[in-house]
Design an enzyme around this catalytic site. Structure first.
Site, PDB file in Angstrom:
ATOM      1  N   MET A 160       0.843  -1.202   0.000  1.00 40.53           N
ATOM      2  CA  MET A 160       0.000   0.000   0.000  1.00 40.53           C
ATOM      3  C   MET A 160       0.876   1.249   0.000  1.00 40.53           C
ATOM      4  SD  MET A 160      -3.214  -1.338   2.316  1.00 40.53           S
ATOM      5  CE  MET A 160      -4.351   0.033   2.011  1.00 40.53           C
ATOM      6  N   LYS A 161       2.003   1.120  -0.674  1.00 42.54           N
ATOM      7  CA  LYS A 161       2.906   2.260  -0.848  1.00 42.54           C
ATOM      8  C   LYS A 161       2.760   2.771  -2.279  1.00 42.54           C
ATOM      9  CE  LYS A 161       5.978   0.431   2.700  1.00 42.54           C
ATOM     10  NZ  LYS A 161       7.141  -0.431   2.994  1.00 42.54           N
ATOM     11  N   HIS A 194      -0.544   2.042   5.253  1.00 41.18           N
ATOM     12  CA  HIS A 194       0.888   2.371   5.376  1.00 41.18           C
ATOM     13  C   HIS A 194       1.505   2.283   3.990  1.00 41.18           C
ATOM     14  CE1 HIS A 194       4.976   2.276   7.099  1.00 41.18           C
ATOM     15  NE2 HIS A 194       5.226   1.327   6.232  1.00 41.18           N
ATOM     16  N   ASN A 242       5.815   9.346   6.109  1.00 36.33           N
ATOM     17  CA  ASN A 242       6.671   8.400   6.822  1.00 36.33           C
ATOM     18  C   ASN A 242       8.125   8.861   6.728  1.00 36.33           C
ATOM     19  OD1 ASN A 242       6.802   5.715   8.100  1.00 36.33           O
ATOM     20  ND2 ASN A 242       7.907   5.074   6.255  1.00 36.33           N
ATOM     21  N   GLU A 243       8.789   8.961   7.865  1.00 35.67           N
ATOM     22  CA  GLU A 243      10.250   9.167   7.898  1.00 35.67           C
ATOM     23  C   GLU A 243      10.698  10.434   7.169  1.00 35.67           C
ATOM     24  OE1 GLU A 243      12.023   5.507   6.531  1.00 35.67           O
ATOM     25  OE2 GLU A 243      10.849   4.293   7.916  1.00 35.67           O
ATOM     26  N   GLU A 349       5.717  -1.434  13.678  1.00 36.62           N
ATOM     27  CA  GLU A 349       6.885  -2.132  13.117  1.00 36.62           C
ATOM     28  C   GLU A 349       7.764  -2.784  14.189  1.00 36.62           C
ATOM     29  OE1 GLU A 349       8.839   0.208  10.061  1.00 36.62           O
ATOM     30  OE2 GLU A 349       6.985   1.304   9.627  1.00 36.62           O
ATOM     31  N   TRP A 396       6.212  -6.549  13.003  1.00 39.69           N
ATOM     32  CA  TRP A 396       6.621  -6.343  11.602  1.00 39.69           C
ATOM     33  C   TRP A 396       7.057  -7.652  10.947  1.00 39.69           C
ATOM     34  CZ3 TRP A 396       4.545  -2.688   9.235  1.00 39.69           C
ATOM     35  CH2 TRP A 396       5.005  -2.242   8.000  1.00 39.69           C
TER      36      TRP A 396
HETATM   37  O1  9MR Z   1       9.585  -4.525   5.598  1.00 38.06           O
HETATM   38  C1  9MR Z   1       9.318  -3.783   4.397  1.00 38.06           C
HETATM   39  C2  9MR Z   1       9.926  -4.485   3.210  1.00 38.06           C
HETATM   40  O2  9MR Z   1       9.302  -5.735   3.019  1.00 38.06           O
HETATM   41  C3  9MR Z   1       9.771  -3.620   1.976  1.00 38.06           C
HETATM   42  O3  9MR Z   1      10.473  -4.207   0.904  1.00 38.06           O
HETATM   43  C4  9MR Z   1      10.296  -2.220   2.226  1.00 38.06           C
HETATM   44  C5  9MR Z   1      10.070  -1.315   1.019  1.00 38.06           C
HETATM   45  O4  9MR Z   1       8.701  -1.176   0.758  1.00 38.06           O
HETATM   46  O5  9MR Z   1       9.674  -1.655   3.368  1.00 38.06           O
HETATM   47  C6  9MR Z   1       9.874  -2.387   4.541  1.00 38.06           C
HETATM   48  O6  9MR Z   1       9.204  -1.773   5.616  1.00 38.06           O
HETATM   49  C7  9MR Z   1       9.696  -0.505   6.018  1.00 38.06           C
HETATM   50  C8  9MR Z   1       8.517   0.317   6.465  1.00 38.06           C
HETATM   51  O7  9MR Z   1       7.578   0.410   5.425  1.00 38.06           O
HETATM   52  C9  9MR Z   1       8.927   1.710   6.925  1.00 38.06           C
HETATM   53  N1  9MR Z   1       9.943   1.615   7.957  1.00 38.06           N
HETATM   54  C10 9MR Z   1      11.089   0.805   7.638  1.00 38.06           C
HETATM   55  C11 9MR Z   1      10.660  -0.590   7.201  1.00 38.06           C
HETATM   56  C12 9MR Z   1      11.894  -1.446   6.872  1.00 38.06           C
HETATM   57  O8  9MR Z   1      12.551  -0.925   5.758  1.00 38.06           O
END
Ligand code: 9MR
Length: 437
Positions: A160-161, A194, A242-243, A349, A396
């Site tokens: 969902m990004k 998210h 985010n971030e 997470e 997570w």
């Molecule tokens: O755990 C997630 C991984 O499977 C994905 O490939 C990545 C990119 O979409 O994102 C990871 O999750 C992140 C989260 O969305 C935001 N905080 C950091 C997490 C670890 O990178």
């Protein structure tokens, strides 16, 4: 450790078809092979799944009986699930109505009641939801068993990004997002969206956007409006940005969103989300905000700006932690800042590394216990938050071997609550112990 049973039985009966109907020439060349497999769930040992693995039965009627001479259940495409209501030995029979005569194969399964199962995480509290990061291809089978039994909140780990939902301008792809959302709805779970804006999940076409800044902003407004509207009333909460804070400098990251929309891009994005669904809860989510005081201050400054415009409902503190660090007082500091602002606190997470120094190559009992203790500490701390500020703890990933951390750090670790065999670890007990006091 509760007794678990896992059985995979394959029964095979092969005969050659011959017709009893003289109008239809007998097909003596196609073998009918009748077989099935049985899987007794590890999560609920009263639940069995049967899978018809027969071949050569196309067009023939087949049906199941889950007890001797029991009622008949038609065999449909895909596995059938059956839930027994008591422990016992049961005879499962698959009957295929072959042209010549019925063919039956049977197998006895032993199921043992769920009393010896550990309590489910989601049942340990009604003050906040217990979330899991999911991927659309990890919602069936044993993943699904555990998801449905233990969790009441889902977060898509990556689907969902923006890079997945909006791969090219004007073309949205909600295939995976819809599958996750529909699964959560079907199973009475909250959905945490998210994340709408994240510099690490921005499609190339957005990074290299060729239009004017105003066209860029209009495009972002359309994207946020489209996504939030699509899931309005279903998604309970969104991480909007985010971030956004850069490590070290604690300044706004110089993302494409900032360069195109200005320093106030964050409040613009929250406003777009608020407009699209006034009822959905809006979160700001970031990492290292427990122990990095400068980063925490920068984040609360963003949060205060949003709060002054009534554009934020909660703070997500990503809990990528380890068994040694951060301390409970460092974690408490972000809770205190969030509660003081009257906002909801999301422990997002959560994973707890046990091998941050890469000094072990296999899981040791000592480290597992340390992880259990850390998880208990974190969950106890969360449970002590005033109820009005509670929201969810999200883990997570399900199994240790599925964590993003192994690729990221390039070293072994076991940071989650389940091992690779879908067995609950000591860390899982730590979570429950925190809520049983
Ligand atoms: O755990 C997630 C991984 O499977 C994905 O490939 C990545 C990119 O979409 O994102 C990871 O999750 C992140 C989260 O969305 C935001 N905080 C950091 C997490 C670890 O990178």
């Amino acid at each position: 450790m509760p007794k678990r049973i896992y059985m995979l039985l394959v029964i095979l009966t092969t005969i050659f078809a011959c017709s009893k109907d003289n109008d239809t020439p007998p097909d003596t060349t196609t073998p009918i092979s009748v077989s099935f497999e049985v899987i007794v769930s590890q999560q609920n040992t009263l639940r069995v799944t049967v899978n018809n693995t027969s071949t050569g039965i196309s067009g023939l009627n087949s049906y199941w009986q889950f007890t001797k001479n029991g009622s008949v259940v038609q065999d449909e495409a895909g596995p059938e699930m059956h839930l027994y209501d008591a422990s016992g030995e049961y005879l499962i029979t698959l009957t295929v109505e072959a042209p010549d005569d019925d063919i039956q194969v049977s197998e006895t399964v032993m199921v043992i009641g769920g009393d010896s199962m550990h309590p489910a995480l989601k049942d340990a509290t009604d003050k906040f939801s217990v979330g899991m990061a999911v991927q659309s291809n990890r919602m069936g089978g044993q993943h699904g068993e555990i998801l449905v039994r233990e969790f009441n909140n889902l977060t898509a780990e990556y689907e969902m990004k923006m890079n997945i939902m909006y791969p090219s301008q004007g073309n949205y792809d909600f295939t995976a997002a819809d599958a996750i959302v529909n699964y959560g709805v079907a199973n009475n779970m909250d959905i945490h969206g998210h994340t709408l804006i994240w510099h690490n999940a921005t499609p190339d076409w957005v990074e290299n956007f060729t239009g004017t800044d105003q066209e860029f902003e209009d495009m972002i407004e359309d994207y946020i409006t489209t996504v939030v509207t699509r899931y309005a009333g279903v998604v309970r909460s969104w991480d909007v940005v985010n971030e956004a804070i850069e490590d070290g400098s604690n300044q706004l990251r110089n993302s494409v969103f900032r360069t195109r929309m200005g320093d106030d891009y964050i409040s613009k994005c929250y406003q777009f989300a608020r407009n699209a669904d006034p009822d959905v809860l809006l979160f700001y989510n970031d990492y290292n905000i427990t122990f990095d005081e400068g980063k925490q201050a920068a984040i609360f400054a963003i949060v205060d700006g949003l709060a002054s415009q009534n554009l934020i409902d909660g703070v997500g503190a990503q809990m990528h932690i380890d068994i040694y660090f951060p301390s409970s007082s460092q974690i408490q500091s972000v809770v205190d800042g969030t509660v003081a602002r009257g906002l909801k606190m999301h422990f997002a997470e959560l994973d707890v590394r046990i091998n941050p120094s890469n000094d072990i190559s296999s899981l040791t009992e000592e480290r597992e216990i340390a992880q259990q203790n850390k998880v208990r500490e974190v969950v106890e701390l969360y449970d002590a938050i005033p109820d009005a500020n509670k929201f969810a703890i999200t883990i997570w990933g399900m199994r240790d071997n599925e964590t993003w951390l192994i690729d990221f750090w390039g070293q072994p670790d076991w940071p989650l609550l389940y091992n690779s065999n879908f067995e609950a670890k000591k860390a899982h007990s730590g979570f429950l112990e925190a809520l049983n006091n």
